[in-house]
Design a protein around this motif. Sequence first.
Motif, PDB file in Angstrom:
ATOM      1  N   GLN A 107       0.759  -1.111   0.086  1.00  0.00           N
ATOM      2  CA  GLN A 107       0.013  -0.069   0.245  1.00  0.00           C
ATOM      3  C   GLN A 107       0.769   1.253   0.003  1.00  0.00           C
ATOM      4  O   GLN A 107       0.319   2.326  -0.264  1.00  0.00           O
ATOM      5  CB  GLN A 107      -0.868  -0.007   1.134  1.00  0.00           C
ATOM      6  CG  GLN A 107      -0.407  -0.205   2.548  1.00  0.00           C
ATOM      7  CD  GLN A 107       0.065  -1.830   3.029  1.00  0.00           C
ATOM      8  OE1 GLN A 107      -0.181  -2.699   1.959  1.00  0.00           O
ATOM      9  NE2 GLN A 107      -0.295  -1.970   4.102  1.00  0.00           N
ATOM     10  N   GLY A 128     -10.585 -10.754   7.023  1.00  0.00           N
ATOM     11  CA  GLY A 128      -9.607  -9.575   7.037  1.00  0.00           C
ATOM     12  C   GLY A 128     -10.099  -8.370   7.878  1.00  0.00           C
ATOM     13  O   GLY A 128     -11.251  -8.390   8.273  1.00  0.00           O
ATOM     14  N   GLU A 156      -3.651   4.221   5.730  1.00  0.00           N
ATOM     15  CA  GLU A 156      -3.491   3.137   6.469  1.00  0.00           C
ATOM     16  C   GLU A 156      -3.527   3.721   8.053  1.00  0.00           C
ATOM     17  O   GLU A 156      -2.612   4.480   8.456  1.00  0.00           O
ATOM     18  CB  GLU A 156      -2.273   2.299   6.399  1.00  0.00           C
ATOM     19  CG  GLU A 156      -1.992   0.988   7.105  1.00  0.00           C
ATOM     20  CD  GLU A 156      -1.418   0.144   6.685  1.00  0.00           C
ATOM     21  OE1 GLU A 156      -0.560   0.637   5.818  1.00  0.00           O
ATOM     22  OE2 GLU A 156      -0.995  -0.841   7.054  1.00  0.00           O
ATOM     23  N   ASN A 160      -0.605  -9.465   7.584  1.00  0.00           N
ATOM     24  CA  ASN A 160       0.617  -8.683   6.478  1.00  0.00           C
ATOM     25  C   ASN A 160       0.306  -9.056   5.077  1.00  0.00           C
ATOM     26  O   ASN A 160       1.411  -9.274   4.477  1.00  0.00           O
ATOM     27  CB  ASN A 160       1.808  -8.687   7.078  1.00  0.00           C
ATOM     28  CG  ASN A 160       2.523  -7.719   7.020  1.00  0.00           C
ATOM     29  OD1 ASN A 160       1.993  -6.535   6.730  1.00  0.00           O
ATOM     30  ND2 ASN A 160       4.073  -7.564   7.236  1.00  0.00           N
ATOM     31  N   ASN A 161      -0.971  -9.485   4.738  1.00  0.00           N
ATOM     32  CA  ASN A 161      -1.133  -9.739   3.468  1.00  0.00           C
ATOM     33  C   ASN A 161      -2.350  -9.232   2.927  1.00  0.00           C
ATOM     34  O   ASN A 161      -3.571  -9.346   3.212  1.00  0.00           O
ATOM     35  CB  ASN A 161      -1.437 -11.320   3.311  1.00  0.00           C
ATOM     36  CG  ASN A 161      -1.639 -11.751   2.057  1.00  0.00           C
ATOM     37  OD1 ASN A 161      -1.842 -11.279   1.140  1.00  0.00           O
ATOM     38  ND2 ASN A 161      -2.015 -13.218   1.883  1.00  0.00           N
ATOM     39  N   PHE A 162      -2.121  -7.885   2.243  1.00  0.00           N
ATOM     40  CA  PHE A 162      -3.200  -6.935   1.969  1.00  0.00           C
ATOM     41  C   PHE A 162      -3.733  -7.189   0.491  1.00  0.00           C
ATOM     42  O   PHE A 162      -3.171  -7.762  -0.300  1.00  0.00           O
ATOM     43  CB  PHE A 162      -2.477  -5.297   1.766  1.00  0.00           C
ATOM     44  CG  PHE A 162      -1.778  -5.188   3.294  1.00  0.00           C
ATOM     45  CD1 PHE A 162      -0.576  -5.722   3.756  1.00  0.00           C
ATOM     46  CD2 PHE A 162      -2.683  -4.603   4.293  1.00  0.00           C
ATOM     47  CE1 PHE A 162      -0.190  -5.476   4.814  1.00  0.00           C
ATOM     48  CE2 PHE A 162      -1.953  -4.410   5.475  1.00  0.00           C
ATOM     49  CZ  PHE A 162      -0.807  -4.687   5.875  1.00  0.00           C
ATOM     50  N   ASP A 178      -6.484  -6.055   5.384  1.00  0.00           N
ATOM     51  CA  ASP A 178      -5.378  -7.058   5.960  1.00  0.00           C
ATOM     52  C   ASP A 178      -5.933  -8.425   6.109  1.00  0.00           C
ATOM     53  O   ASP A 178      -6.582  -8.459   7.115  1.00  0.00           O
ATOM     54  CB  ASP A 178      -4.472  -6.408   7.113  1.00  0.00           C
ATOM     55  CG  ASP A 178      -3.308  -7.453   7.452  1.00  0.00           C
ATOM     56  OD1 ASP A 178      -2.920  -8.314   6.797  1.00  0.00           O
ATOM     57  OD2 ASP A 178      -2.533  -7.254   8.424  1.00  0.00           O
ATOM     58  N   GLN A 179      -5.662  -9.185   5.476  1.00  0.00           N
ATOM     59  CA  GLN A 179      -6.147 -10.489   5.705  1.00  0.00           C
ATOM     60  C   GLN A 179      -5.679 -10.847   7.153  1.00  0.00           C
ATOM     61  O   GLN A 179      -4.574 -10.730   7.719  1.00  0.00           O
ATOM     62  CB  GLN A 179      -5.700 -11.952   4.525  1.00  0.00           C
ATOM     63  CG  GLN A 179      -6.094 -11.615   3.358  1.00  0.00           C
ATOM     64  CD  GLN A 179      -5.776 -12.672   2.620  1.00  0.00           C
ATOM     65  OE1 GLN A 179      -5.806 -13.679   2.702  1.00  0.00           O
ATOM     66  NE2 GLN A 179      -5.377 -11.927   1.063  1.00  0.00           N
ATOM     67  N   CYS A 180      -6.671 -11.650   7.757  1.00  0.00           N
ATOM     68  CA  CYS A 180      -6.361 -11.796   9.261  1.00  0.00           C
ATOM     69  C   CYS A 180      -6.833 -13.323   9.743  1.00  0.00           C
ATOM     70  O   CYS A 180      -7.634 -14.248   8.968  1.00  0.00           O
ATOM     71  CB  CYS A 180      -7.044 -10.936  10.135  1.00  0.00           C
ATOM     72  SG  CYS A 180      -8.861 -11.095  10.408  1.00  0.00           S
ATOM     73  N   GLY A 194      -3.445 -10.055  12.187  1.00  0.00           N
ATOM     74  CA  GLY A 194      -3.361  -9.764  10.897  1.00  0.00           C
ATOM     75  C   GLY A 194      -2.445 -10.482  10.443  1.00  0.00           C
ATOM     76  O   GLY A 194      -1.232 -10.845  11.069  1.00  0.00           O
TER      77      GLY A 194
END
Lengths: 95, 95, 95, 95, 95
Positions: free
Chosen positions: D32, E4, D87, E38-40, E28-30, E36
């Motif tokens: 991002q 997410g 963000e 850390n995979n957006f 952010d996938q969670c 999170g």
Amino acid sequence: MILGTVVGTVVAERRADQIEAAKYLLIDQCLQNGTGKNNFLVALDMIGAGPGEVVLLSQGSAARQTDLTDNKPMDAIIVGIIDQIDEQGTVVYKK
Amino acid sequence: MILGTVVGTVVAERRADQIEAAKYLLIDQCLQNGTGKNNFLVALDMIGAGPGEVVLLSQGSAARQTDLTDNKPMDAIIVGIIDQIDEQGTVVYKK
Amino acid sequence: MILGTVVGTVVAERRADQIEAAKYLLIDQCLQNGTGKNNFLVALDMIGAGPGEVVLLSQGSAARQTDLTDNKPMDAIIVGIIDQIDEQGTVVYKK
Amino acid sequence: MILGTVVGTVVAERRADQIEAAKYLLIDQCLQNGTGKNNFLVALDMIGAGPGEVVLLSQGSAARQTDLTDNKPMDAIIVGIIDQIDEQGTVVYKK
Amino acid sequence: MILGTVVGTVVAERRADQIEAAKYLLIDQCLQNGTGKNNFLVALDMIGAGPGEVVLLSQGSAARQTDLTDNKPMDAIIVGIIDQIDEQGTVVYKK
């Protein structure tokens, strides 16, 4: 779409694809400079891609959007034979 | 499409697939020489693939493009039984 | 299709799925012997899968090929409750 | 959708895409804040994205939902040129 | 579907999505407990998800199965705002 190099051919007589004389090619996904990723898939070819050529591949339902593959159980086709790729103004691949 | 080896069978009586006597096979994705990747999926078979055979698999909506799977909630089918694969001119797999 | 174990439930009152009383289950993708992969997804259940059961999941547009999910924004459903899986002739999972 | 930076162009004269003067761009998926992930794909551009711009990409059958790509074998298009991303309340990217 | 967390907003004036005032959120996938990955990704929101909320996301063609996104080049939408998730009988996330 992704990039790949034509590295071989795949032959299967018993098939459920309903495509006459389907030409399956073994593809190694590659970087924009043609370097292989050692990540292989099989794609249908209808534009005559040859060994070693870098090609453009479409996957998923996009693979069915041609006359040959319409309504056929295909999920990867070659949609282009790459002539040139430039990155940040530098030619990194030329056919 | 991807390559895989038939390594087993999967039985599920209670299903939402609306397919009579669906034949589910356990597949280990494999390299072009047949070496397993230890990366398993389940695919529907309608062409009679046997244990140990290397097969060609289609995934996603492509899996619904056959009479048996039309409008059925399937996302992976076997579309071919591989006879031979060559890579850079060398036969790397032969049935 | 992939295999997964039912490990929990997911509740969301405010939804855009247009499905009355949708039953969302938390699934841990698993190996053919039922071992979890610590790789979770949420799937819609319509066949009454219970906690700890190993299930067969379809993803993508396949998830819309049932009366309940037709034209609904769902991309993962349970299509079977696994009874038995054999690998190389050995039963590796039995319900 | 995913984010990516336009890093180059891809030229292929022999194609199966049936799109006049298709403009293929080399995209590096990015975070991002615009940092590249070194994970490249090729996308069709129809909104005039320029080198270095951060763009929004749609993949799969979504790529066919425009007049230009309707029924065409495309699986990745640029659907937006990013102006700003924030963000947690902080602007992490600004065109 | 995947889980997410809403972590930000994405603004793009020049778009090919043909959606008036489209609201793009940075996700952010969670994990199921909200941690999170850390995979957006970027998803379209139409149910008013707020910053920090854990949401349910559908991807691929499922994203087009709403009035707003029908025939639109979108491949990820928010389909639910999560209230509670339990895992193995323990509540691991509560709004």
